[in-house]
Design a protein around this motif. Structure first.
Motif, PDB file in Angstrom:
ATOM      1  N   PRO A 202      -8.192   7.737   9.574  1.00 42.62           N
ATOM      2  CA  PRO A 202      -8.948   7.053  11.774  1.00 42.62           C
ATOM      3  C   PRO A 202      -8.751   5.995  11.556  1.00 42.62           C
ATOM      4  O   PRO A 202      -8.369   4.886  10.591  1.00 42.62           O
ATOM      5  CB  PRO A 202     -10.568   7.429  10.587  1.00 42.62           C
ATOM      6  CG  PRO A 202     -10.447   7.554   9.431  1.00 42.62           C
ATOM      7  CD  PRO A 202      -8.906   8.082   9.239  1.00 42.62           C
ATOM      8  N   PRO A 203      -8.905   4.990  12.475  1.00 42.51           N
ATOM      9  CA  PRO A 203      -8.746   2.764  12.890  1.00 42.51           C
ATOM     10  C   PRO A 203     -10.179   2.735  11.686  1.00 42.51           C
ATOM     11  O   PRO A 203     -10.667   3.260  11.991  1.00 42.51           O
ATOM     12  CB  PRO A 203      -8.785   2.929  13.578  1.00 42.51           C
ATOM     13  CG  PRO A 203      -8.642   4.760  14.484  1.00 42.51           C
ATOM     14  CD  PRO A 203      -9.005   6.061  13.917  1.00 42.51           C
ATOM     15  N   CYS A 204      -9.522   1.607  11.330  1.00 38.94           N
ATOM     16  CA  CYS A 204     -10.083   0.641  10.964  1.00 38.94           C
ATOM     17  C   CYS A 204     -11.676   0.531  11.587  1.00 38.94           C
ATOM     18  O   CYS A 204     -11.555   0.486  12.616  1.00 38.94           O
ATOM     19  CB  CYS A 204      -9.611   0.061   9.924  1.00 38.94           C
ATOM     20  SG  CYS A 204      -8.899  -2.099  10.839  1.00 38.94           S
TER      21      CYS A 204
ATOM     22  N   CYS B  49     -10.169  -2.417  14.058  1.00 35.56           N
ATOM     23  CA  CYS B  49      -9.154  -1.738  14.893  1.00 35.56           C
ATOM     24  C   CYS B  49      -9.820  -1.111  16.203  1.00 35.56           C
ATOM     25  O   CYS B  49      -9.721  -0.907  17.216  1.00 35.56           O
ATOM     26  CB  CYS B  49      -8.055  -0.561  14.226  1.00 35.56           C
ATOM     27  SG  CYS B  49      -6.902  -1.820  13.871  1.00 35.56           S
TER      28      CYS B  49
ATOM     29  N   PHE C 281       1.750   2.948   2.501  1.00 35.60           N
ATOM     30  CA  PHE C 281       0.910   3.353   3.431  1.00 35.60           C
ATOM     31  C   PHE C 281       1.529   3.305   4.908  1.00 35.60           C
ATOM     32  O   PHE C 281       0.935   1.777   5.303  1.00 35.60           O
ATOM     33  CB  PHE C 281      -0.695   3.518   3.530  1.00 35.60           C
ATOM     34  CG  PHE C 281      -1.754   4.185   4.210  1.00 35.60           C
ATOM     35  CD1 PHE C 281      -1.771   5.869   3.755  1.00 35.60           C
ATOM     36  CD2 PHE C 281      -2.538   4.391   5.448  1.00 35.60           C
ATOM     37  CE1 PHE C 281      -1.672   6.237   4.024  1.00 35.60           C
ATOM     38  CE2 PHE C 281      -3.429   4.804   5.746  1.00 35.60           C
ATOM     39  CZ  PHE C 281      -3.259   6.372   5.963  1.00 35.60           C
TER      40      PHE C 281
ATOM     41  N   CYS D 282      -2.741  -4.114  11.047  1.00 37.19           N
ATOM     42  CA  CYS D 282      -2.784  -3.037  11.393  1.00 37.19           C
ATOM     43  C   CYS D 282      -2.017  -2.154  12.766  1.00 37.19           C
ATOM     44  O   CYS D 282      -1.279  -3.456  13.184  1.00 37.19           O
ATOM     45  CB  CYS D 282      -3.873  -2.247  11.539  1.00 37.19           C
ATOM     46  SG  CYS D 282      -5.073  -2.514  10.589  1.00 37.19           S
ATOM     47  N   ALA D 283      -1.603  -0.758  12.496  1.00 39.39           N
ATOM     48  CA  ALA D 283      -0.051  -0.472  13.516  1.00 39.39           C
ATOM     49  C   ALA D 283      -1.225  -0.850  14.386  1.00 39.39           C
ATOM     50  O   ALA D 283      -0.438  -0.683  15.570  1.00 39.39           O
ATOM     51  CB  ALA D 283      -0.028   0.769  13.163  1.00 39.39           C
ATOM     52  N   GLU D 284      -2.315  -0.625  15.331  1.00 36.89           N
ATOM     53  CA  GLU D 284      -2.951  -0.980  16.271  1.00 36.89           C
ATOM     54  C   GLU D 284      -3.023  -1.794  16.589  1.00 36.89           C
ATOM     55  O   GLU D 284      -2.657  -1.929  17.962  1.00 36.89           O
ATOM     56  CB  GLU D 284      -4.594  -0.242  16.415  1.00 36.89           C
ATOM     57  CG  GLU D 284      -4.586   1.264  15.593  1.00 36.89           C
ATOM     58  CD  GLU D 284      -5.123   1.708  14.394  1.00 36.89           C
ATOM     59  OE1 GLU D 284      -4.163   0.603  13.159  1.00 36.89           O
ATOM     60  OE2 GLU D 284      -5.933   2.220  13.719  1.00 36.89           O
TER      61      GLU D 284
ATOM     62  N   VAL E 182       1.652   3.355   9.372  1.00 33.96           N
ATOM     63  CA  VAL E 182       0.752   3.475  10.100  1.00 33.96           C
ATOM     64  C   VAL E 182       1.274   3.227  10.865  1.00 33.96           C
ATOM     65  O   VAL E 182       2.072   2.442  11.313  1.00 33.96           O
ATOM     66  CB  VAL E 182      -0.584   2.948  10.225  1.00 33.96           C
ATOM     67  CG1 VAL E 182      -1.409   3.660  11.104  1.00 33.96           C
ATOM     68  CG2 VAL E 182      -0.663   3.448   8.508  1.00 33.96           C
TER      69      VAL E 182
ATOM     70  N   SER F 180       1.067  -1.362  -0.338  1.00 31.60           N
ATOM     71  CA  SER F 180      -0.203  -0.281  -0.110  1.00 31.60           C
ATOM     72  C   SER F 180       0.704   1.239  -0.239  1.00 31.60           C
ATOM     73  O   SER F 180       0.078   2.449   0.160  1.00 31.60           O
ATOM     74  CB  SER F 180      -0.864   0.073   1.114  1.00 31.60           C
ATOM     75  OG  SER F 180      -0.358   0.285   2.086  1.00 31.60           O
TER      76      SER F 180
ATOM     77  N   ASN G 281       1.662  -1.037  10.955  1.00 31.78           N
ATOM     78  CA  ASN G 281       1.446  -1.898  10.468  1.00 31.78           C
ATOM     79  C   ASN G 281       2.795  -3.015   8.964  1.00 31.78           C
ATOM     80  O   ASN G 281       3.556  -2.727   9.484  1.00 31.78           O
ATOM     81  CB  ASN G 281       0.177  -0.539   9.703  1.00 31.78           C
ATOM     82  CG  ASN G 281       1.130  -0.163   8.481  1.00 31.78           C
ATOM     83  OD1 ASN G 281       2.018   0.830   8.496  1.00 31.78           O
ATOM     84  ND2 ASN G 281       0.584  -0.099   6.919  1.00 31.78           N
TER      85      ASN G 281
ATOM     86  N   GLU H 239       2.869  -6.050   6.881  1.00 30.08           N
ATOM     87  CA  GLU H 239       1.504  -6.073   5.376  1.00 30.08           C
ATOM     88  C   GLU H 239       1.856  -7.581   4.518  1.00 30.08           C
ATOM     89  O   GLU H 239       3.261  -7.778   5.568  1.00 30.08           O
ATOM     90  CB  GLU H 239       1.857  -5.362   4.078  1.00 30.08           C
ATOM     91  CG  GLU H 239       1.238  -3.629   4.654  1.00 30.08           C
ATOM     92  CD  GLU H 239       0.956  -3.076   3.234  1.00 30.08           C
ATOM     93  OE1 GLU H 239       1.363  -2.840   2.320  1.00 30.08           O
ATOM     94  OE2 GLU H 239       0.318  -2.023   3.436  1.00 30.08           O
TER      95      GLU H 239
HETATM   96  N1  THU Z   1      -3.868   0.387   8.321  1.00 30.35           N
HETATM   97  C1  THU Z   1      -3.719   0.801  10.084  1.00 30.35           C
HETATM   98  O1  THU Z   1      -2.650  -0.152  10.330  1.00 30.35           O
HETATM   99  N2  THU Z   1      -4.530   0.809  10.880  1.00 30.35           N
HETATM  100  C2  THU Z   1      -6.214   0.887  10.112  1.00 30.35           C
HETATM  101  O2  THU Z   1      -6.274   1.848  10.866  1.00 30.35           O
HETATM  102  C3  THU Z   1      -6.197   1.621   8.858  1.00 30.35           C
HETATM  103  C4  THU Z   1      -5.549   0.858   7.913  1.00 30.35           C
HETATM  104  C5  THU Z   1      -3.123   0.022   7.621  1.00 30.35           C
HETATM  105  C6  THU Z   1      -3.042  -1.325   7.359  1.00 30.35           C
HETATM  106  C7  THU Z   1      -2.777  -1.166   5.627  1.00 30.35           C
HETATM  107  O3  THU Z   1      -1.483  -1.963   5.727  1.00 30.35           O
HETATM  108  C8  THU Z   1      -2.577   0.506   5.091  1.00 30.35           C
HETATM  109  O4  THU Z   1      -3.044   1.002   6.174  1.00 30.35           O
HETATM  110  C9  THU Z   1      -3.372  -0.372   4.363  1.00 30.35           C
HETATM  111  O5  THU Z   1      -5.000  -0.263   4.143  1.00 30.35           O
END
Ligand code: THU
Length: 129
Positions: A81-83, A86, A21, A50-52, A23, A19, A39, A41
């Protein structure tokens, strides 16, 4: 270090080759200790975490099961925002009035409580416990 600086520091360790992305999450346990997660992957995409989730795992592994404060930050332009998953994971260990601060690559921040993030949460009470 502040919770924000802890989250920013661990964010740089994110393993996010798919990603791109990054976190970082820092949570304060009831003892005052801070636990961090990023995070992680996986090429089998659903296996990523996820990071949380990482920060929560570090807290539980250290022997704590209550959290009092959360900071989540990411490499994107808007506060992250946390998914949904999470939110449920955080609610397992934090009271509804715990503040979750969301940060991003810029200066913007957003603060919400766990109750605001997860209204109508499924709890142990719903199972009659
Ligand atoms: N991600 C998190 O680590 N925490 C969240 O609450 C939102 C998404 C990460 C998961 C994945 O590695 C990347 O962001 C893209 O979805």
């Amino acid at each position: 270090m502040t919770l924000k600086s802890e989250a920013l520091a661990v964010m740089t360790r994110a393993y996010a080759p798919y990603s791109r992305f990054q976190v970082g999450a820092a949570i304060r346990g009831a003892s005052g200790a801070v636990y961090r997660g990023c995070n992680v992957e996986n090429v089998a995409y659903p296996e990523g975490t996820c990071a949380e989730a990482g920060a929560i795992a570090a807290m539980v592994a250290a022997g704590e099961t209550r959290l009092t404060e959360v900071y989540v930050t990411a490499s994107g332009p808007a506060p992250v925002p946390p998914c949904g998953g999470c939110r449920q994971k955080l609610a397992e260990f934090g009271a509804g009035d715990v503040v979750v601060t969301m940060g991003c690559a810029g200066d913007a921040e957003l603060r919400m409580t766990l109750s605001e993030l997860l209204p109508g949460a499924f709890t142990a009470q719903h199972m009659g416990d």
